[in-house]
Design a protein around this motif. Structure first.
Motif, mmCIF file in Angstrom:
data_model
loop_
_atom_site.group_PDB
_atom_site.id
_atom_site.type_symbol
_atom_site.label_atom_id
_atom_site.label_comp_id
_atom_site.label_asym_id
_atom_site.label_seq_id
_atom_site.Cartn_x
_atom_site.Cartn_y
_atom_site.Cartn_z
ATOM 1 N N GLY A 128 0.827 -1.213 0.000
ATOM 2 C CA GLY A 128 0.000 0.000 0.000
ATOM 3 C C GLY A 128 0.858 1.258 0.000
ATOM 4 N N LYS A 129 1.910 1.257 0.791
ATOM 5 C CA LYS A 129 2.828 2.404 0.816
ATOM 6 C C LYS A 129 3.503 2.588 -0.539
ATOM 7 C CE LYS A 129 4.048 1.950 5.696
ATOM 8 N NZ LYS A 129 5.135 1.615 6.629
ATOM 9 N N ALA A 130 3.908 1.484 -1.155
ATOM 10 C CA ALA A 130 4.564 1.563 -2.459
ATOM 11 C C ALA A 130 3.596 2.090 -3.520
ATOM 12 C CB ALA A 130 5.106 0.188 -2.857
ATOM 13 N N ILE A 131 2.349 1.661 -3.459
ATOM 14 C CA ILE A 131 1.340 2.153 -4.401
ATOM 15 C C ILE A 131 1.172 3.655 -4.230
ATOM 16 C CG2 ILE A 131 -1.142 2.131 -4.918
ATOM 17 C CD1 ILE A 131 -1.033 -0.940 -4.309
ATOM 18 N N GLN A 132 1.088 4.114 -2.980
ATOM 19 C CA GLN A 132 0.898 5.539 -2.726
ATOM 20 C C GLN A 132 2.107 6.384 -3.108
ATOM 21 O OE1 GLN A 132 -0.398 5.785 1.379
ATOM 22 N NE2 GLN A 132 -2.517 5.356 0.824
ATOM 23 N N ALA A 133 3.247 5.773 -3.276
ATOM 24 C CA ALA A 133 4.448 6.489 -3.712
ATOM 25 C C ALA A 133 4.631 6.433 -5.231
ATOM 26 C CB ALA A 133 5.683 5.910 -3.018
ATOM 27 N N ASP A 134 3.833 5.616 -5.897
ATOM 28 C CA ASP A 134 3.953 5.438 -7.340
ATOM 29 C C ASP A 134 3.509 6.706 -8.074
ATOM 30 O OD1 ASP A 134 4.147 3.046 -9.502
ATOM 31 O OD2 ASP A 134 2.596 4.492 -10.085
ATOM 32 N N GLU A 135 4.207 7.037 -9.159
ATOM 33 C CA GLU A 135 3.903 8.258 -9.915
ATOM 34 C C GLU A 135 2.487 8.247 -10.484
ATOM 35 O OE1 GLU A 135 5.719 7.313 -14.304
ATOM 36 O OE2 GLU A 135 7.146 7.871 -12.738
ATOM 37 N N ARG A 136 1.953 7.085 -10.835
ATOM 38 C CA ARG A 136 0.583 6.999 -11.357
ATOM 39 C C ARG A 136 -0.425 7.370 -10.277
ATOM 40 N NH1 ARG A 136 2.059 1.157 -13.585
ATOM 41 N NH2 ARG A 136 3.217 1.400 -11.646
ATOM 42 N N TYR A 137 -0.188 6.890 -9.070
ATOM 43 C CA TYR A 137 -1.077 7.211 -7.956
ATOM 44 C C TYR A 137 -0.984 8.699 -7.620
ATOM 45 C CZ TYR A 137 -3.056 7.377 -3.275
ATOM 46 O OH TYR A 137 -3.807 7.706 -2.174
ATOM 47 N N LEU A 138 0.233 9.231 -7.590
ATOM 48 C CA LEU A 138 0.423 10.647 -7.266
ATOM 49 C C LEU A 138 -0.247 11.550 -8.300
ATOM 50 C CD1 LEU A 138 4.129 10.493 -6.072
ATOM 51 C CD2 LEU A 138 2.070 10.697 -4.638
ATOM 52 N N ALA A 139 -0.148 11.181 -9.573
ATOM 53 C CA ALA A 139 -0.813 11.954 -10.625
ATOM 54 C C ALA A 139 -2.332 11.882 -10.467
ATOM 55 C CB ALA A 139 -0.393 11.442 -12.001
ATOM 56 N N PHE A 140 -2.837 10.708 -10.096
ATOM 57 C CA PHE A 140 -4.271 10.540 -9.875
ATOM 58 C C PHE A 140 -4.745 11.423 -8.723
ATOM 59 C CE2 PHE A 140 -7.467 8.196 -7.302
ATOM 60 C CZ PHE A 140 -8.554 8.401 -8.122
ATOM 61 N N LYS A 141 -4.017 11.429 -7.623
ATOM 62 C CA LYS A 141 -4.414 12.246 -6.472
ATOM 63 C C LYS A 141 -4.385 13.733 -6.831
ATOM 64 C CE LYS A 141 -5.568 10.885 -3.074
ATOM 65 N NZ LYS A 141 -6.927 10.481 -2.681
ATOM 66 N N GLU A 142 -3.417 14.139 -7.633
ATOM 67 C CA GLU A 142 -3.335 15.527 -8.079
ATOM 68 C C GLU A 142 -4.549 15.880 -8.953
ATOM 69 O OE1 GLU A 142 -0.431 17.876 -11.072
ATOM 70 O OE2 GLU A 142 0.591 16.809 -9.445
ATOM 71 N N ALA A 143 -4.908 14.984 -9.860
ATOM 72 C CA ALA A 143 -6.066 15.204 -10.725
ATOM 73 C C ALA A 143 -7.359 15.215 -9.909
ATOM 74 C CB ALA A 143 -6.130 14.130 -11.809
ATOM 75 N N GLN A 144 -7.426 14.368 -8.915
ATOM 76 C CA GLN A 144 -8.604 14.318 -8.036
ATOM 77 C C GLN A 144 -8.766 15.648 -7.296
ATOM 78 O OE1 GLN A 144 -8.371 11.464 -4.735
ATOM 79 N NE2 GLN A 144 -10.393 10.735 -5.326
ATOM 80 N N LYS A 145 -7.667 16.187 -6.799
ATOM 81 C CA LYS A 145 -7.696 17.479 -6.094
ATOM 82 C C LYS A 145 -8.120 18.597 -7.044
ATOM 83 C CE LYS A 145 -6.231 20.357 -2.680
ATOM 84 N NZ LYS A 145 -7.279 21.363 -2.645
#
Length: 137
Positions: free
Chosen positions: A11-28
Motif C-alpha cells: 500500500g505504501k509503495a502504491i501511494q508512492a507510485d507516480e501513477r497514484y500521485l498523478a491521480f491524487k493531483e487530478a482528483q484534487k
C-alpha cells in the motif's frame, strides 16, 4: 514478514507510485474546480428528478425525455472539462496498475512462482468472448 504487514508495505509503495500521485493531483484539481462541481451538482439533480418522475404511476414521458436530453448535454460538458479528462486518464492508469497487481497475486495464489510469474497480456489471454472475461488490462 506476515501477509498483513506485506500488504501494508505494498500500500505504501502504491501511494508512492507516480501513477497514484498523478491521480491524487487530478482528483484534487476536480475537487477545486467550481464550474465542474456545479455541473456535477446539476447532473445529480436531474438524475434525482428523473428517478422521481419515472417512479410515478403515470410518468410524463415528455418530461423524462427532456431530462434525459439535459442529462446527456451536461454529462458531455463534464467529460469535456480538462480536469475531468485528466482525472479519467490518471484513474485509468491506476486501475490498470491495480489490475496488473491483482493478476500477479492471483497467479501466486494459484501456485506460480512469485519471483517470475507474469500475467498474460490481454492479446495473449483474450479469446474474444467477453462473457467470461476478468477484464482487459
Amino acid at each position: 514478514m506476515d501477509v498483513i504487514k506485506a500488504t501494508r508495505e505494498l500500500g505504501k509503495a502504491i501511494q508512492a507510485d507516480e501513477r497514484y500521485l498523478a491521480f491524487k493531483e487530478a482528483q484534487k484539481a476536480n475537487e477545486d474546480d467550481i464550474e465542474l462541481n456545479g455541473l456535477i451538482g446539476k447532473l445529480n439533480l436531474i438524475q434525482l428528478s428523473y428517478q422521481n418522475e419515472s417512479a410515478k404511476d403515470e410518468p410524463d414521458q415528455k418530461k423524462l425525455e427532456g431530462m434525459d436530453a439535459e442529462f446527456r448535454e451536461i454529462y458531455g460538458q463534464i467529460m469535456l472539462n480538462e480536469n475531468m479528462k485528466k482525472y479519467e486518464e490518471t484513474k485509468g492508469a491506476v486501475d490498470e496498475m491495480m489490475n496488473y497487481l491483482i493478476q500477479i497475486l492471483t497467479l501466486c495464489v494459484n501456485g506460480d512462482d512469485p519471483e517470475t510469474c507474469e500475467p498474460a497480456s490481454p492479446e495473449e489471454s483474450c479469446g474474444g468472448n467477453c462473457a467470461s472475461c476478468g477484464g482487459c488490462g
